[in-house]
Design a protein around this motif. Structure first.
Motif, PDB file in Angstrom:
ATOM      1  N   SER A 138     -23.283   3.148  -6.894  1.00  0.00           N
ATOM      2  CA  SER A 138     -24.021   2.606  -8.025  1.00  0.00           C
ATOM      3  C   SER A 138     -25.342   2.003  -7.557  1.00  0.00           C
ATOM      4  N   PRO A 139     -26.459   2.351  -8.213  1.00  0.00           N
ATOM      5  CA  PRO A 139     -27.742   1.749  -7.837  1.00  0.00           C
ATOM      6  C   PRO A 139     -27.786   0.251  -8.091  1.00  0.00           C
ATOM      7  N   ARG A 140     -26.935  -0.228  -8.976  1.00  0.00           N
ATOM      8  CA  ARG A 140     -26.913  -1.666  -9.294  1.00  0.00           C
ATOM      9  C   ARG A 140     -25.966  -2.451  -8.410  1.00  0.00           C
ATOM     10  N   ASN A 141     -24.906  -1.783  -7.905  1.00  0.00           N
ATOM     11  CA  ASN A 141     -23.922  -2.463  -7.073  1.00  0.00           C
ATOM     12  C   ASN A 141     -23.443  -1.488  -6.002  1.00  0.00           C
ATOM     13  N   PRO A 142     -24.020  -1.538  -4.798  1.00  0.00           N
ATOM     14  CA  PRO A 142     -23.676  -0.574  -3.754  1.00  0.00           C
ATOM     15  C   PRO A 142     -22.216  -0.616  -3.311  1.00  0.00           C
ATOM     16  N   GLN A 143     -21.486  -1.652  -3.706  1.00  0.00           N
ATOM     17  CA  GLN A 143     -20.059  -1.732  -3.379  1.00  0.00           C
ATOM     18  C   GLN A 143     -19.218  -0.891  -4.337  1.00  0.00           C
ATOM     19  N   GLN A 144     -19.817  -0.437  -5.430  1.00  0.00           N
ATOM     20  CA  GLN A 144     -19.104   0.295  -6.472  1.00  0.00           C
ATOM     21  C   GLN A 144     -19.476   1.774  -6.425  1.00  0.00           C
ATOM     22  N   LYS A 145     -18.451   2.639  -6.552  1.00  0.00           N
ATOM     23  CA  LYS A 145     -18.686   4.076  -6.670  1.00  0.00           C
ATOM     24  C   LYS A 145     -18.452   4.467  -8.123  1.00  0.00           C
ATOM     25  N   ILE A 146     -19.325   5.331  -8.645  1.00  0.00           N
ATOM     26  CA  ILE A 146     -19.189   5.806 -10.012  1.00  0.00           C
ATOM     27  C   ILE A 146     -19.139   7.332  -9.999  1.00  0.00           C
ATOM     28  N   ALA A 170     -29.272  16.899 -14.615  1.00  0.00           N
ATOM     29  CA  ALA A 170     -30.515  17.536 -14.187  1.00  0.00           C
ATOM     30  C   ALA A 170     -30.775  17.255 -12.718  1.00  0.00           C
ATOM     31  N   LEU A 171     -31.487  18.195 -12.085  1.00  0.00           N
ATOM     32  CA  LEU A 171     -31.848  18.074 -10.684  1.00  0.00           C
ATOM     33  C   LEU A 171     -33.365  17.917 -10.555  1.00  0.00           C
ATOM     34  N   GLU A 172     -33.819  17.670  -9.337  1.00  0.00           N
ATOM     35  CA  GLU A 172     -35.253  17.465  -9.100  1.00  0.00           C
ATOM     36  C   GLU A 172     -36.070  18.607  -9.698  1.00  0.00           C
ATOM     37  N   GLY A 173     -37.151  18.241 -10.348  1.00  0.00           N
ATOM     38  CA  GLY A 173     -38.029  19.221 -10.980  1.00  0.00           C
ATOM     39  C   GLY A 173     -37.695  19.512 -12.434  1.00  0.00           C
ATOM     40  N   ASP A 174     -36.498  19.134 -12.899  1.00  0.00           N
ATOM     41  CA  ASP A 174     -36.114  19.369 -14.295  1.00  0.00           C
ATOM     42  C   ASP A 174     -36.777  18.350 -15.217  1.00  0.00           C
ATOM     43  N   LEU A 175     -37.041  18.760 -16.440  1.00  0.00           N
ATOM     44  CA  LEU A 175     -37.527  17.865 -17.486  1.00  0.00           C
ATOM     45  C   LEU A 175     -36.400  17.701 -18.491  1.00  0.00           C
ATOM     46  N   ILE A 176     -36.024  16.463 -18.777  1.00  0.00           N
ATOM     47  CA  ILE A 176     -34.920  16.215 -19.707  1.00  0.00           C
ATOM     48  C   ILE A 176     -35.343  15.255 -20.807  1.00  0.00           C
ATOM     49  N   ARG A 177     -34.577  15.311 -21.905  1.00  0.00           N
ATOM     50  CA  ARG A 177     -34.696  14.317 -22.979  1.00  0.00           C
ATOM     51  C   ARG A 177     -33.589  13.309 -22.708  1.00  0.00           C
ATOM     52  N   THR A 178     -33.950  12.043 -22.622  1.00  0.00           N
ATOM     53  CA  THR A 178     -32.976  11.010 -22.286  1.00  0.00           C
ATOM     54  C   THR A 178     -32.247  10.515 -23.530  1.00  0.00           C
ATOM     55  N   ARG A 179     -31.266   9.693 -23.291  1.00  0.00           N
ATOM     56  CA  ARG A 179     -30.500   9.070 -24.378  1.00  0.00           C
ATOM     57  C   ARG A 179     -30.566   7.556 -24.230  1.00  0.00           C
ATOM     58  N   GLY A 180     -31.676   6.982 -24.645  1.00  0.00           N
ATOM     59  CA  GLY A 180     -31.793   5.525 -24.622  1.00  0.00           C
ATOM     60  C   GLY A 180     -32.491   4.960 -23.404  1.00  0.00           C
ATOM     61  N   TYR A 181     -32.973   5.804 -22.496  1.00  0.00           N
ATOM     62  CA  TYR A 181     -33.734   5.314 -21.343  1.00  0.00           C
ATOM     63  C   TYR A 181     -35.097   4.842 -21.835  1.00  0.00           C
ATOM     64  N   LYS A 182     -35.817   4.068 -21.023  1.00  0.00           N
ATOM     65  CA  LYS A 182     -37.108   3.520 -21.454  1.00  0.00           C
ATOM     66  C   LYS A 182     -38.131   4.597 -21.800  1.00  0.00           C
ATOM     67  N   ASN A 223     -29.222   6.790 -17.964  1.00  0.00           N
ATOM     68  CA  ASN A 223     -29.866   6.245 -19.158  1.00  0.00           C
ATOM     69  C   ASN A 223     -30.031   4.730 -19.037  1.00  0.00           C
ATOM     70  N   SER A 224     -29.277   4.113 -18.136  1.00  0.00           N
ATOM     71  CA  SER A 224     -29.407   2.684 -17.866  1.00  0.00           C
ATOM     72  C   SER A 224     -30.363   2.404 -16.721  1.00  0.00           C
ATOM     73  N   PHE A 225     -30.288   3.207 -15.644  1.00  0.00           N
ATOM     74  CA  PHE A 225     -31.074   2.895 -14.459  1.00  0.00           C
ATOM     75  C   PHE A 225     -31.999   4.002 -13.973  1.00  0.00           C
ATOM     76  N   GLY A 226     -32.108   5.109 -14.672  1.00  0.00           N
ATOM     77  CA  GLY A 226     -33.063   6.153 -14.326  1.00  0.00           C
ATOM     78  C   GLY A 226     -32.534   7.173 -13.330  1.00  0.00           C
ATOM     79  N   PRO A 227     -33.418   8.007 -12.789  1.00  0.00           N
ATOM     80  CA  PRO A 227     -33.007   9.022 -11.823  1.00  0.00           C
ATOM     81  C   PRO A 227     -32.365   8.383 -10.591  1.00  0.00           C
ATOM     82  N   ILE A 228     -31.401   9.076 -10.018  1.00  0.00           N
ATOM     83  CA  ILE A 228     -30.626   8.583  -8.884  1.00  0.00           C
ATOM     84  C   ILE A 228     -31.082   9.301  -7.612  1.00  0.00           C
TER      85      ILE A 228
END
Length: 108
Positions: free
Chosen positions: A6-14, A20-32, A57-62
């Motif tokens: 998890s980008p917010r908590n490195p102790q947690q796995k999600i 989508a992968l690098e280079g893709d353009l997507i429509r988000t669901r509630g991202y900024k 949608n909470s923290f952006g691309p991973i």
């Protein structure tokens, strides 16, 4: 479905679905930003329950560096034992893919 740190908590796995992968353009669901082009070295993940999932949608691309493994089977609870087959909901496909052959990623 890769387990990622998890980008917010490195102790947690999600475990989330790769949308989508690098280079893709997507429509988000509630991202900024309503539309996002996935930067190099990153990907976009989403949970199956929109609005109730901590995902891109909470923290952006991973960063691909956060990938820990790849989930291949559901083993718990026992009544759900099954192999996970790659599936991308039709309404979540990238709007534009700049990769060579985006269809080949579906088989991975």
């Amino acid at each position: 479905m890769p387990p990622v740190l998890s980008p917010r908590n490195p102790q947690q796995k999600i475990i989330k679905r790769v949308i989508a992968l690098e280079g893709d353009l997507i429509r988000t669901r509630g991202y900024k930003n309503r539309y996002v082009k996935i930067p190099d070295g990153h990907f976009w993940i989403e949970g199956d329950h929109h609005g109730h999932s901590l995902d891109s949608n909470s923290f952006g691309p991973i960063s691909m560096g956060l990938v820990h493994a790849r989930a291949s089977h559901i083993i718990w609870p026992p009544h759900r034992w099954q192999k996970i087959t790659p599936h991308l909901p039709p309404d979540r496909a990238p709007l534009l893919s700049l990769r060579e052959d985006p269809a080949e990623d579906q088989d991975e």
